[in-house]
Scaffold this motif. Structure first.
Motif, PDB file in Angstrom:
ATOM      1  N   UNK A   1      -1.638   8.072   0.545  1.00 32.12           N
ATOM      2  CA  UNK A   1      -1.426   7.076  -0.499  1.00 32.12           C
ATOM      3  C   UNK A   1      -1.504   5.675   0.120  1.00 32.12           C
ATOM      4  N   UNK A   2      -1.026   5.538   1.358  1.00 36.48           N
ATOM      5  CA  UNK A   2      -1.148   4.283   2.093  1.00 36.48           C
ATOM      6  C   UNK A   2      -2.610   3.943   2.338  1.00 36.48           C
TER       7      UNK A   2
ATOM      8  N   UNK B   1       4.071   8.900 -15.262  1.00 39.75           N
ATOM      9  CA  UNK B   1       2.849   8.160 -14.983  1.00 39.75           C
ATOM     10  C   UNK B   1       1.675   8.842 -15.661  1.00 39.75           C
TER      11      UNK B   1
ATOM     12  N   UNK C   1       8.397  10.751  -6.687  1.00 38.87           N
ATOM     13  CA  UNK C   1       8.027   9.765  -7.702  1.00 38.87           C
ATOM     14  C   UNK C   1       8.680   8.411  -7.425  1.00 38.87           C
ATOM     15  N   UNK C   2       9.906   8.477  -6.888  1.00 38.09           N
ATOM     16  CA  UNK C   2      10.631   7.224  -6.697  1.00 38.09           C
ATOM     17  C   UNK C   2      10.256   6.485  -5.424  1.00 38.09           C
ATOM     18  N   UNK C   3       9.681   7.189  -4.456  1.00 39.58           N
ATOM     19  CA  UNK C   3       9.404   6.497  -3.206  1.00 39.58           C
ATOM     20  C   UNK C   3       7.906   6.339  -2.929  1.00 39.58           C
ATOM     21  N   UNK C   4       7.091   7.233  -3.472  1.00 33.74           N
ATOM     22  CA  UNK C   4       5.667   7.164  -3.165  1.00 33.74           C
ATOM     23  C   UNK C   4       4.900   6.831  -4.429  1.00 33.74           C
ATOM     24  N   UNK C   5       3.723   6.247  -4.258  1.00 32.85           N
ATOM     25  CA  UNK C   5       2.897   5.943  -5.428  1.00 32.85           C
ATOM     26  C   UNK C   5       2.009   7.146  -5.721  1.00 32.85           C
ATOM     27  N   UNK C   6       2.599   8.196  -6.293  1.00 34.70           N
ATOM     28  CA  UNK C   6       1.841   9.416  -6.571  1.00 34.70           C
ATOM     29  C   UNK C   6       2.152   9.908  -7.974  1.00 34.70           C
ATOM     30  N   UNK C   7       1.242  10.726  -8.489  1.00 37.38           N
ATOM     31  CA  UNK C   7       1.494  11.373  -9.781  1.00 37.38           C
ATOM     32  C   UNK C   7       2.089  12.744  -9.476  1.00 37.38           C
TER      33      UNK C   7
ATOM     34  N   UNK D   1       0.831  -1.207   0.000  1.00 37.94           N
ATOM     35  CA  UNK D   1       0.000   0.000   0.000  1.00 37.94           C
ATOM     36  C   UNK D   1       0.864   1.255   0.000  1.00 37.94           C
ATOM     37  N   UNK D   2       0.635   2.120  -0.989  1.00 40.48           N
ATOM     38  CA  UNK D   2       1.313   3.407  -1.003  1.00 40.48           C
ATOM     39  C   UNK D   2       2.781   3.337  -1.333  1.00 40.48           C
ATOM     40  N   UNK D   3       3.273   2.142  -1.671  1.00 35.69           N
ATOM     41  CA  UNK D   3       4.686   2.019  -1.992  1.00 35.69           C
ATOM     42  C   UNK D   3       4.868   2.327  -3.468  1.00 35.69           C
ATOM     43  N   UNK D   4       5.638   3.358  -3.741  1.00 38.83           N
ATOM     44  CA  UNK D   4       5.797   3.753  -5.132  1.00 38.83           C
ATOM     45  C   UNK D   4       7.096   3.278  -5.731  1.00 38.83           C
ATOM     46  N   UNK D   5       7.782   2.376  -5.021  1.00 42.43           N
ATOM     47  CA  UNK D   5       9.132   2.049  -5.457  1.00 42.43           C
ATOM     48  C   UNK D   5       9.175   1.177  -6.710  1.00 42.43           C
TER      49      UNK D   5
ATOM     50  N   UNK E   1       8.037   1.935  -9.277  1.00 43.40           N
ATOM     51  CA  UNK E   1       8.228   2.860 -10.383  1.00 43.40           C
ATOM     52  C   UNK E   1       9.597   2.639 -11.037  1.00 43.40           C
TER      53      UNK E   1
ATOM     54  N   UNK F   1      -4.845   4.408   0.317  1.00 44.22           N
ATOM     55  CA  UNK F   1      -5.405   4.054  -0.979  1.00 44.22           C
ATOM     56  C   UNK F   1      -6.132   5.173  -1.707  1.00 44.22           C
TER      57      UNK F   1
ATOM     58  N   UNK G   1      -2.378   8.603 -10.843  1.00 44.24           N
ATOM     59  CA  UNK G   1      -1.642   8.680  -9.582  1.00 44.24           C
ATOM     60  C   UNK G   1      -1.070   7.342  -9.128  1.00 44.24           C
ATOM     61  N   UNK G   2      -1.740   6.248  -9.425  1.00 44.08           N
ATOM     62  CA  UNK G   2      -1.244   4.966  -8.947  1.00 44.08           C
ATOM     63  C   UNK G   2      -0.558   4.232 -10.084  1.00 44.08           C
TER      64      UNK G   2
ATOM     65  N   UNK H   1      -5.951   8.388  -4.477  1.00 39.31           N
ATOM     66  CA  UNK H   1      -5.149   8.769  -5.639  1.00 39.31           C
ATOM     67  C   UNK H   1      -4.548  10.151  -5.404  1.00 39.31           C
ATOM     68  N   UNK H   2      -3.241  10.215  -5.331  1.00 34.43           N
ATOM     69  CA  UNK H   2      -2.591  11.460  -4.957  1.00 34.43           C
ATOM     70  C   UNK H   2      -1.891  12.085  -6.156  1.00 34.43           C
ATOM     71  N   UNK H   3      -2.109  13.373  -6.353  1.00 31.43           N
ATOM     72  CA  UNK H   3      -1.338  14.131  -7.326  1.00 31.43           C
ATOM     73  C   UNK H   3      -0.568  15.196  -6.554  1.00 31.43           C
TER      74      UNK H   3
END
Lengths: 484, 458
Positions: free
Chosen positions: B20-21, A174, B40-46, A154-158, A160, B23, A177-178, B25-27
């Motif tokens: 983001x954790x 991207x 961008x490299x650590x979080x699941x965000x736009x 969850x929420x881990x963007x790594x 990418x 769930x 957002x996800x 959708x984050x911009x």
């Protein structure tokens, strides 16, 4: 280096691969003989077993993926799927030599379309299907497919980092957002276009199996055909359909996303798209005029020139005729188009039009600086500034690309083929095109090289598909040694 | 929900990470490419590069279809402009960080015109939090619920404390009042304990009690009972300003040490009743020469975390009974848990909590569903306040007959001014306020979320 996460991803990729072999297994049971069915069953079992082993023997403590892990995951995954994907080809007896089978599979996944087979039509149906399907899966990316299945924590963007390493573009971004939603959008567009193509081909009178495999092969801009004469035996309507879809799959998929969300102005103003269409237009015109005397009418000349140009620039490599007898001028045009390649963010290979546009702008800046030494040159593309680091990376990419092409040609020349064959073979492989000129021309196969030569070319294909750097990283000692 | 965050500073990133954790959708919009690359490299965000107050950037971020926009840039004016533009584009809720005290009054004046759902002022919240800690100095942390009627206090079980080695069910008997120990942190892990859990010295416990019972609790535990009369504040930024104002009004004497001469003079002019000293508190011998041991509490509020930590540690070494440390980067806080830094206040965390509480509330339709959210034991557990309504499931059924999800605890029920520390026979009733404690990996946004699917036991 987080070895456990690497092994976890490798395991999941192998499971995914074994799952994608299931349709072939079903086909083998119903259409082919026992040998093919057993070959696929064994391959599925081996790949799934290896995958489960990798997943359950090494449980990752954390899911940290940095640039290093991202590149290694991608490079190793591609090597792994190629090795395991070659299994059914050898086991079914379709391609007895394992090295040949690996060459064929790498050529499939990297959407190159170079083949070592001289008689394709004698292959079992299931192997033909699997061969074409590797194009489709490799076109958009295997790991991107994996990412589309669900988020990695969850929420881990790594993850990418993985997407960035698998997309051979100067800048990856991207769409949503996800990350998993971005991957899903890309695959939905891809699947949608593929299905549309299959339907049009079937309506155009192509047999269903041919329509499906030809669509897989052009969607991934691969080039494998299930016929010995590539796409020559299909009707002009089907050929045109194939060519148009190749052209579409050579476009950056972000463009389709912009169309879907209704941003038409940004589509028309996109400088890469404009450059791409301009290059295609000029090349088709030049080749048509040049080959006019080979055909009865200008219309037929245009038809074949269009197909060949589009097939080469999108790095598909399927053909409607043998272009060997064409004049030298057309050959050189096609050779240049091989290097140009398709748009960034498409399923095509090559250097990519974006890079050329960026480098062209950089070149103009250099000229400007000579004339006005105090000018402040900036490069802008589609309203966004091109960072100096992006520019530098493009320059280095060209340099390494030239080195690799020269080195591969040098090594291949030990085997004794002529320069045209060797150079075009290397360019056709590193740009993921498929057929070259001379002994590796469209009517021939890559049978003139020894196993070592074939492995070298397979390596070039991987380099080209993954944007060179992730693969080279495997050979840098400090990738594996955390202290260096 | 689609959430747009403008400004990738400490708070912006921290909110992006937590939402983001959960769930969403984050911009993320920022002008700094490096910040965006990192995100961008650590979080699941736009990420979108640009000025978030500019209409073009907001359009690119699709703010018109956004559910929430959170403006967290450095400049108050920019935040407000950002919210105003987003609202006009069609964004449903907007929130802004507004720091300047002069604007705080402004906001109330313009609130409807601006269309602001919420304005947060981190420094003001931090000052309030410190003031509340100072009022009851025996506890490391204090969170109030239900208009201050219920308190969750955090404390460490000292060597030789009456609770050392005792089981939880014995606690109420020992203390002579109904309390509930709702979270225990031991060796970096947090447990929501049950009755047979044995406490040990060194545990950090969170206790629920009625506000009026806190004095009894302090007494029975043999903790410090002395009221704080003199406070030494180090560093006079905005928090110091709000805090000094509050402290002086309640009759506490305040001495302030500030490095910068001009700022010190300005502060002295603003608060003639405080004593402002110009000097460097981290200089050796300076604090002694200013008679630090005469104060009941030292509060470190300089802009440098390390300085605050060192001064606090030094002060507790000197025998000051109460220290409060302000920290901006709380990531490394757990390294200090064994040293005595006393109470820690993190404005970033307070801001993030407030915003997340609001977002959880609106994402669960009813804007009143969550009334308060506090993070306990360094963010490893959460305490949430809910209002029980007719729509709440399983009302009027004894708690012992209900199955709750793992690591969920009903810490307190208040019913018409009466505080109930619940046991198995108590029930939920419409109109009640309940406080739920849970570990932070579970996202609770609604009272429904705490029950198992087949919650009623026969």
């Amino acid at each position: 280096m987080n070895y456990k996460i690497v092994s976890n991803y490798l395991g999941r990729i192998l499971l995914l691969e074994s799952a994608t072999m299931l349709p072939s297994l079903i086909m083998a049971i119903f259409a082919d003989g026992l040998t093919s069915a057993v070959a696929f069953a064994v391959s599925i079992a081996v790949a799934a077993g290896a995958g489960l082993l990798l997943i359950f023997c090494f449980k990752p403590k954390n899911r940290n993926i940095f640039s290093r892990e991202g590149c290694v995951i991608v490079a190793l995954s591609w090597v792994a799927i190629s090795l395991f994907g070659a299994l059914p080809m050898t086991l079914s007896g379709a391609i007895p030599s394992f090295i040949d089978a690996v060459f064929e599979t790498v050529s499939g996944f990297t959407t190159t379309g170079a083949t070592i087979l001289t008689d394709i039509e004698s292959l079992p149906m299931s192997v033909l299907y699997w061969r074409s399907f590797t194009h489709w899966l490799g076109g958009m990316g295997v790991l991107i497919f994996l990412l589309a299945l669900g988020p990695d924590g969850r929420g881990n963007g790594m993850s990418f980092q993985i997407m960035r390493a698998e997309s051979p573009t100067p800048t990856a971004g991207k769409l949503a957002p996800k990350l998993h939603l971005t991957a899903r959008i890309l695959y939905s567009i891809y699947l949608g276009l593929t299905v549309l193509q299959i339907i049009i081909l079937i309506c155009g009178g192509m047999p269903v199996f041919d329509a499906v495999t030809a669509s897989f092969s052009t969607a991934g801009t691969g080039g494998f055909s299930i016929k010995n004469d590539s796409f020559a035996s299909y009707s002009p309507f089907c050929q045109t359909t194939l060519a148009v879809f190749m052209l579409l799959f050579g476009v950056n998929f972000n463009i389709y996303f912009l169309i879907l969300i209704g941003e038409f102005r940004r589509v028309f103003k996109n400088s890469e798209l404009r450059a791409y269409l301009a290059i295609v237009g000029v090349s088709v015109a030049a080749v048509t005029v040049n080959v006019l005397k080979f055909f009865d009418s200008a219309k037929v000349a245009f038809h074949h020139a269009f197909f060949q140009v589009v097939s080469i620039i999108t790095t598909t490599g399927g053909t409607t005729l043998d272009y060997e007898p064409w004049p030298e001028f057309s050959h050189v045009v096609l050779l240049i188009l091989m290097v140009v390649g398709a748009c960034a963010g498409s399923t095509g290979g090559g250097v990519k039009v974006t890079r050329l546009v960026i480098m062209w702008k950089a070149f103009r800046n250099e000229i400007k600086k000579l004339l006005h030494p105090h000018a402040v040159p900036t490069i802008e593309m589609d309203g966004e500034v091109v960072e100096r680091s992006t520019l530098a990376r493009c320059g280095v990419f060209f340099f390494v690309y030239m080195i690799l092409v020269s080195l591969s040609t040098l090594l291949l020349s030990i085997e004794g083929c002529d320069l045209e064959t060797n150079l075009s073979a290397v360019l056709a492989c590193i740009n993921n095109v498929g057929p070259g000129f001379g002994l590796v021309g469209p009517a021939m196969a890559y049978t003139c090289y020894s196993p070592v030569g074939k492995l070298l070319l397979a390596f070039d294909m991987l380099l080209g598909r993954l944007g060179i750097f992730p693969v080279l990283l495997l050979f840098v000692p400090s990738t594996w040694n955390g202290r260096k | 929900m689609n959430i747009i965050i403008v400004g990738g500073g400490k708070v912006g990133i921290s909110i992006a990470e937590r939402l983001s954790y959960e769930d969403h959708n984050i911009t993320l919009i920022d002008t700094d490419t490096d910040v965006l690359t990192e995100a961008q490299e650590t979080l699941d965000v736009l990420t979108i590069e640009g000025n978030g107050a500019a209409i073009d950037t907001l359009r690119r971020a699709d703010a018109g279809k956004g559910d929430v926009l959170i403006a967290m840039t450095d400049a108050d004016e920019k935040n407000l402009l950002c919210c105003l533009s987003a609202k006009k584009l069609g964004c449903r809720h907007t929130m802004a960080r507004v720091r300047d005290p002069q604007y705080s009054r402004h906001i109330q004046f313009l609130r409807d015109d601006l269309g602001l759902a919420m304005a947060v002022n981190p420094e003001h919240m931090a000052a309030n939090e410190i003031y509340r800690i100072i009022q009851l100095p025996s506890f490391l942390k204090r969170d109030s619920f239900d208009k201050g009627r219920v308190e969750l206090v955090e404390m460490k079980i000292a060597e030789g404390s009456p609770l050392d080695g005792k089981k939880l069910y014995e606690a109420s008997g020992i203390l002579g009042l109904r309390v509930l120990i709702c979270a225990v942190e031991r060796d970096d892990t947090v447990t929501i304990p049950n009755g047979s859990f044995t406490l040990r010295a060194g545990d950090r416990i969170t206790v629920t009690a009625a506000r009026i019972d806190l004095a009894v609790l302090v007494k029975s535990l043999g903790l410090m009972r002395q009221k704080i009369r003199g406070v030494l504040i180090i560093g006079c930024g905005r928090i110091a300003e709000y805090l000094t104002d509050e402290l002086l009004r309640s009759g506490v004497s305040v001495k302030v040490i500030e490095k910068d001469r001009a700022r010190a003079e300005e502060f002295q002019l603003r608060f003639p009743r405080a004593l402002v000293i110009n000097g460097n508190a981290s200089q050796r011998g300076f604090l002694e020469s200013e008679g630090v041991d005469n104060f009941d509490a030292v509060i470190t509020l300089t802009g440098v975390d390390e300085e605050n930590l060192i001064i606090s540690m030094y002060c507790s070494h000197m025998g000051i009974k109460k220290t409060v440390t302000k920290i901006d980067r709380n990531e490394y806080l757990r390294l200090f848990s064994d040293r005595d830094v006393g109470s820690v206040v993190c404005p970033k965390e307070l801001t993030a909590n407030e915003i997340i509480r609001y977002i959880r509330a609106i994402s669960n339709s009813g804007e009143d569903s969550i009334r308060a959210l506090h993070r306990l034991v360094d963010g490893k557990a959460e305490a949430l306040e809910f209002l029980v309504t007719d729509a709440t499931p399983h009302i009027d059924i004894p708690l012992s007959r209900l199955r709750f999800k793992q690591n969920v605890l009903i810490a307190c029920i208040t019913r018409s001014n009466q505080v109930i520390i619940p046991n198995g026979n108590d029930t939920l009733h419409p109109g009640d306020t309940v406080i739920v404690v849970t570990t932070a990996d579970r996202t609770v946004g609604d009272l429904r979320d705490i029950f198992e699917r087949d919650a009623v036991r026969n």
